[in-house]
Design an enzyme around this catalytic site. Structure first.
Site, PDB file in Angstrom:
ATOM      1  N   GLU A 441       0.891  -1.295   0.025  1.00 23.92           N
ATOM      2  CA  GLU A 441       0.102   0.037  -0.085  1.00 23.92           C
ATOM      3  C   GLU A 441       0.732   1.419  -0.102  1.00 23.92           C
ATOM      4  O   GLU A 441       0.377   2.165   0.782  1.00 23.92           O
ATOM      5  CB  GLU A 441      -1.017   0.076   1.329  1.00 23.92           C
TER       6      GLU A 441
HETATM    7  C1  LIG Z   1       2.828  -9.857   0.005  1.00 20.68           C
HETATM    8  C2  LIG Z   1       2.612  -8.806  -0.897  1.00 20.68           C
HETATM    9  C3  LIG Z   1       1.314  -8.398  -1.055  1.00 20.68           C
HETATM   10  C4  LIG Z   1       1.224  -7.211  -2.024  1.00 20.68           C
HETATM   11  N1  LIG Z   1      -0.058  -7.148  -2.616  1.00 20.68           N
HETATM   12  C5  LIG Z   1      -0.370  -6.227  -3.469  1.00 20.68           C
HETATM   13  C6  LIG Z   1      -1.586  -6.056  -4.229  1.00 20.68           C
HETATM   14  O1  LIG Z   1      -2.341  -6.707  -3.796  1.00 20.68           O
HETATM   15  N2  LIG Z   1      -1.683  -5.339  -5.488  1.00 20.68           N
HETATM   16  C7  LIG Z   1      -0.695  -4.725  -5.965  1.00 20.68           C
HETATM   17  O2  LIG Z   1      -0.906  -3.972  -6.845  1.00 20.68           O
HETATM   18  N3  LIG Z   1       0.529  -4.562  -5.335  1.00 20.68           N
HETATM   19  C8  LIG Z   1       0.794  -5.529  -4.174  1.00 20.68           C
HETATM   20  N4  LIG Z   1       2.108  -5.625  -3.466  1.00 20.68           N
HETATM   21  C9  LIG Z   1       3.226  -4.975  -4.083  1.00 20.68           C
HETATM   22  C10 LIG Z   1       3.378  -3.666  -2.815  1.00 20.68           C
HETATM   23  O3  LIG Z   1       2.751  -2.576  -2.982  1.00 20.68           O
HETATM   24  C11 LIG Z   1       4.764  -3.146  -3.443  1.00 20.68           C
HETATM   25  O4  LIG Z   1       5.691  -3.924  -3.026  1.00 20.68           O
HETATM   26  C12 LIG Z   1       5.122  -1.765  -2.903  1.00 20.68           C
HETATM   27  O5  LIG Z   1       4.419  -0.868  -3.552  1.00 20.68           O
HETATM   28  C13 LIG Z   1       6.621  -1.299  -3.224  1.00 20.68           C
HETATM   29  O6  LIG Z   1       7.026  -1.742  -4.451  1.00 20.68           O
HETATM   30  P1  LIG Z   1       8.345  -2.630  -4.785  1.00 20.68           P
HETATM   31  O7  LIG Z   1       8.360  -3.475  -3.898  1.00 20.68           O
HETATM   32  O8  LIG Z   1       8.473  -2.435  -6.242  1.00 20.68           O
HETATM   33  O9  LIG Z   1       9.438  -1.486  -4.190  1.00 20.68           O
HETATM   34  P2  LIG Z   1      10.326  -0.371  -4.907  1.00 20.68           P
HETATM   35  O10 LIG Z   1       9.408   0.463  -5.478  1.00 20.68           O
HETATM   36  O11 LIG Z   1      11.281  -0.940  -5.886  1.00 20.68           O
HETATM   37  O12 LIG Z   1      10.980   0.397  -3.604  1.00 20.68           O
HETATM   38  C14 LIG Z   1      12.290  -0.200  -3.047  1.00 20.68           C
HETATM   39  C15 LIG Z   1      12.602   0.658  -1.861  1.00 20.68           C
HETATM   40  O13 LIG Z   1      12.960   2.077  -2.470  1.00 20.68           O
HETATM   41  C16 LIG Z   1      12.215   2.985  -1.818  1.00 20.68           C
HETATM   42  N5  LIG Z   1      11.802   3.948  -2.805  1.00 20.68           N
HETATM   43  C17 LIG Z   1      11.375   3.795  -3.927  1.00 20.68           C
HETATM   44  N6  LIG Z   1      11.130   5.155  -4.483  1.00 20.68           N
HETATM   45  C18 LIG Z   1      11.251   5.989  -3.679  1.00 20.68           C
HETATM   46  C19 LIG Z   1      11.319   7.534  -3.637  1.00 20.68           C
HETATM   47  N7  LIG Z   1      11.246   8.118  -4.570  1.00 20.68           N
HETATM   48  N8  LIG Z   1      12.118   7.922  -2.524  1.00 20.68           N
HETATM   49  C20 LIG Z   1      12.458   7.189  -1.490  1.00 20.68           C
HETATM   50  N9  LIG Z   1      12.238   5.832  -1.365  1.00 20.68           N
HETATM   51  C21 LIG Z   1      11.871   5.444  -2.312  1.00 20.68           C
HETATM   52  C22 LIG Z   1      11.055   2.307  -1.138  1.00 20.68           C
HETATM   53  O14 LIG Z   1      10.433   2.950  -0.089  1.00 20.68           O
HETATM   54  C23 LIG Z   1      11.560   0.858  -0.744  1.00 20.68           C
HETATM   55  O15 LIG Z   1      12.113   0.807   0.344  1.00 20.68           O
HETATM   56  C24 LIG Z   1       2.224  -6.765  -2.780  1.00 20.68           C
HETATM   57  C25 LIG Z   1       3.591  -6.825  -2.274  1.00 20.68           C
HETATM   58  C26 LIG Z   1       3.737  -8.038  -1.298  1.00 20.68           C
HETATM   59  C27 LIG Z   1       5.114  -8.428  -0.970  1.00 20.68           C
END
Ligand SMILES: Cc1cc2nc3c(=O)[nH]c(=O)nc-3n(C[C@H](O)[C@H](O)[C@H](O)COP(=O)(O)OP(=O)(O)OC[C@H]3O[C@@H](n4cnc5c(N)ncnc54)[C@H](O)[C@@H]3O)c2cc1C
Length: 595
Positions: A441
């Site tokens: 989220e």
């Molecule tokens: C168990 C599970 C259930 C999920 N359920 C859903 C779902 O139902 N629907 C759905 O659509 N998604 C879902 N997700 C996805 C989840 O919402 C994403 O993992 C989350 O939004 C973060 O994206 P990412 O993992 O690609 O991390 P990234 O975007 O790659 O970020 C990696 C790190 O970098 C930081 N970061 C990135 N950009 C910035 C910035 N501009 N400034 C500062 N810090 C930054 C982040 O805070 C994080 O710490 C789920 C994930 C998991 C693991």
């Protein structure tokens, strides 16, 4: 086996004594929520969650979900039956609009029941939780026909919902979405692409799954301005509105993960699936934000729920486990050692957690009241004020409560010593399950950026000014009622002053160097969280003081926890202010290759 007893007494204190839902009986639905109705709901719900859902938490963790060769997914033993009972009991429809089959009662009551669901079984809670978010997105953005078509069956729980944002190359930055939508002559779209980590994406609990999918219509602008939102049902509806032909959407795999094993986290493949546009083309993010905001409050709830159940188990263990003698002499001389609850450091962990949970519960329910005011109040001014409150508090509740909830769950595990690290006692599952709440989220880092970058300066700072005005007025109105409360009000005002200092510092230094705003965002959010918690503890203290000293020790215990909060948790605000004002220099100075 871990225990869970719904904290109905604390919920009643908030809903009846402290916030007095009856005060809002001019809002639709509130007059029906009499104290008797609320108490009956809490009692029945508490029993069901303790007896039915709590035992399934362990089962879900150990069995997990299973994907079969045809792409279907089976949920853990007992989940399907429990879901049926959950729907029959109406535990997910308390605040939904009666026009579509909901019960139309206050959202704060729904949050109390949802807290029980999340505390007893977070993985299970996500199935109806995501449906609720999808329901709301259609409710607020869908056409009348879409609402009539989908909402009634989603209300009964016969159909569930999901949200599909994430793709392999796109997590935080949704402007990178590649899933595409091709317009068809009949007004529908063909959706193709891959979504990953989709919670409740495929399962055996409902007759249809209504996926809400973000995709880019062919020829749409690049980035976030070219994203649209679509309804993509697992089964396309036939002429009578019943699930008909299988749509071109399937589960390509299940994610193996650290926790919430009972929830199916799916790779979803869309292959020319039939989709229906919600709202306007290229305005999908606006529509999806409705769902995300709802979900963010729900996730903030997960933080407090995990801390509640973990703390209940830690307290029971601490009363039972005998190790060492109390620093002030034996407390159980008949035993070979004292129970560990006599040791101040064990108390520190239990009290940190308790003060957090009770404050966060108040903040969550108070926000639910604002949400109802924003939707239902008669006058425009109240609706606007509560809308501002919601916009501001959503990232705070999501990130502060999941961060602190994780810490509290970790402390609860620490109370168990080595037993906490073994699977047998169940504490490890609580910690593994609740970690995700800090990530999905929108990660907590992104919530902090949303607060500092968007919410703080929106409309010339109107959101935070409105909130601080509410706190200022409450402090002024309640000064002089008791010495204890006056002391706490002084502290709330001082912390509010620190927050204003942080805002001024960010306004001056964040513009000049945006990294200063980014570097301070986490601490700023936590400072804001503490001001909000201080306000809640102020309100709770006032109510408890009026009722303390009688037969019911509940109110006296509340005052002791308030004393703990004001003496040990609120003062952390000063550290957060210092850290905000430290700026970005040392944080950003090392070259990337030096890490
Ligand atoms: C168990 C599970 C259930 C999920 N359920 C859903 C779902 O139902 N629907 C759905 O659509 N998604 C879902 N997700 C996805 C989840 O919402 C994403 O993992 C989350 O939004 C973060 O994206 P990412 O993992 O690609 O991390 P990234 O975007 O790659 O970020 C990696 C790190 O970098 C930081 N970061 C990135 N950009 C910035 C910035 N501009 N400034 C500062 N810090 C930054 C982040 O805070 C994080 O710490 C789920 C994930 C998991 C693991």
């Amino acid at each position: 086996m871990p225990i869970y007893d719904a904290p109905t007494r604390d919920m009643q204190f908030l809903l009846h004594d402290c916030f007095d839902l009856q005060k809002y009986s001019n809002l639709p639905g509130f007059a029906d929520a009499t104290p008797d109705v609320i108490d009956a709901f809490l009692e029945e719900s508490g029993k069901w969650h303790r007896d039915v859902l709590t035992p399934l938490n362990r089962v879900g963790d150990q069995e997990g979900c299973v994907r079969h060769d045809d792409g279907s997914v089976t949920t853990p033993t007992g989940f399907k039956d429990a879901y049926q009972q959950f729907c029959e009991n109406g535990f997910g429809t308390i605040a939904m609009d009666p026009e579509y089959g909901g019960q139309g009662l206050p959202l704060a009551l729904q949050y109390a029941v949802s807290e029980m669901t999340s505390a007893s079984n977070q993985a299970f809670a996500m199935y109806p939780g995501l449906s609720g978010g999808a329901w709301r997105a259609i409710y607020q953005n869908g056409s009348d026909e879409q609402k009539q078509t989908y909402l009634p069956k989603m209300t009964t729980g016969e159909w569930t919902g999901t949200m599909n944002l994430t793709e392999p190359q796109c997590g935080t930055d949704l402007g990178l979405i590649r899933s595409k939508a091709v317009p068809q002559a009949d007004g529908t779209y063909k959706i193709s692409g891959q979504k990953i980590w989709i919670s409740a994406g495929e399962h055996d609990m409902s007759d249809n799954i209504i996926h809400l999918v973000l995709a880019r219509i062919e020829g749409a602008p690049d980035g976030i301005k070219g994203i649209s939102l679509f309804i993509v049902p697992k089964f396309v509806l036939d002429a009578d509105g019943n699930p008909g032909e299988r749509n071109g959407v399937s589960c390509g795999g299940l994610e193996e993960k650290m926790g919430i094993h009972g929830n199916a986290t799916c790779v979803m493949n869309y292959d020319e699936a039939t989709g229906y546009l919600i709202g306007e083309e290229n305005k999908g993010m606006r529509a999806m934000f409705v769902m995300m905001n709802e979900a963010r409050l729900g996730v903030g709830m997960q933080g407090l729920a995990a801390a509640e159940v973990a703390n209940q188990n830690a307290a029971a263990f601490a009363r039972d486990r005998l190790q060492s003698r109390s620093l002030t002499g034996p407390k159980a001389p008949e035993q070979p050692a004292d129970p560990i609850i006599v040791h101040p450091d064990v108390r520190r962990m239990l009290m940190d957690s308790r003060a957090f949970v009770e404050g966060a519960r108040a903040l969550t329910y108070w926000t639910a009241i604002h949400s109802d005011l924003a939707d239902k109040a008669e006058d425009e001014g109240t609706r606007q004020k509560s809308d501002d409150y919601m916009a501001l508090l959503t990232p705070i509740i999501k990130a502060y409560q999941t961060h602190k909830g994780f810490e509290a769950t970790c402390d609860a595990m620490q109370v168990f010593g080595g037993s906490g690290y073994t699977e047998e006692w169940g504490m490890s599952q609580f910690l593994r399950d609740t970690k995700i709440a800090m990530i999905y989220e929108g990660t907590n880092g992104i919530q902090a950026l949303d607060l500092v970058g968007r919410k703080l300066m929106a409309d010339g700072g109107r959101y935070w000014q409105t909130f601080l005005q509410e706190v200022t007025e409450w402090c002024a109105d309640n000064k002089g009622t008791s010495d204890v409360l006056d002391g706490y009000i002084g502290q709330i005002e001082a912390t509010k002053g620190e927050l204003q200092e942080a805002i001024q510092w960010l306004a001056a230094n964040g513009m000049q160097n945006p990294n200063n705003a980014g570097a301070g965002s986490h601490d700023f959010l936590h400072l804001f969280g503490l001001v909000a918690m201080g306000y809640m503890w102020g309100m709770m203290t006032k109510t408890a003081l009026e009722k303390a000293g009688g037969d019911d020790p509940y109110y006296d215990n509340k005052l002791i926890t308030a004393q703990y909060f004001f003496s040990r948790l609120l003062p952390m605000s000063t550290t957060h202010l210092v850290r905000v004002k430290a700026g970005a220099e040392a944080m950003m100075a090392l070259p990337a290759e030096a890490f």
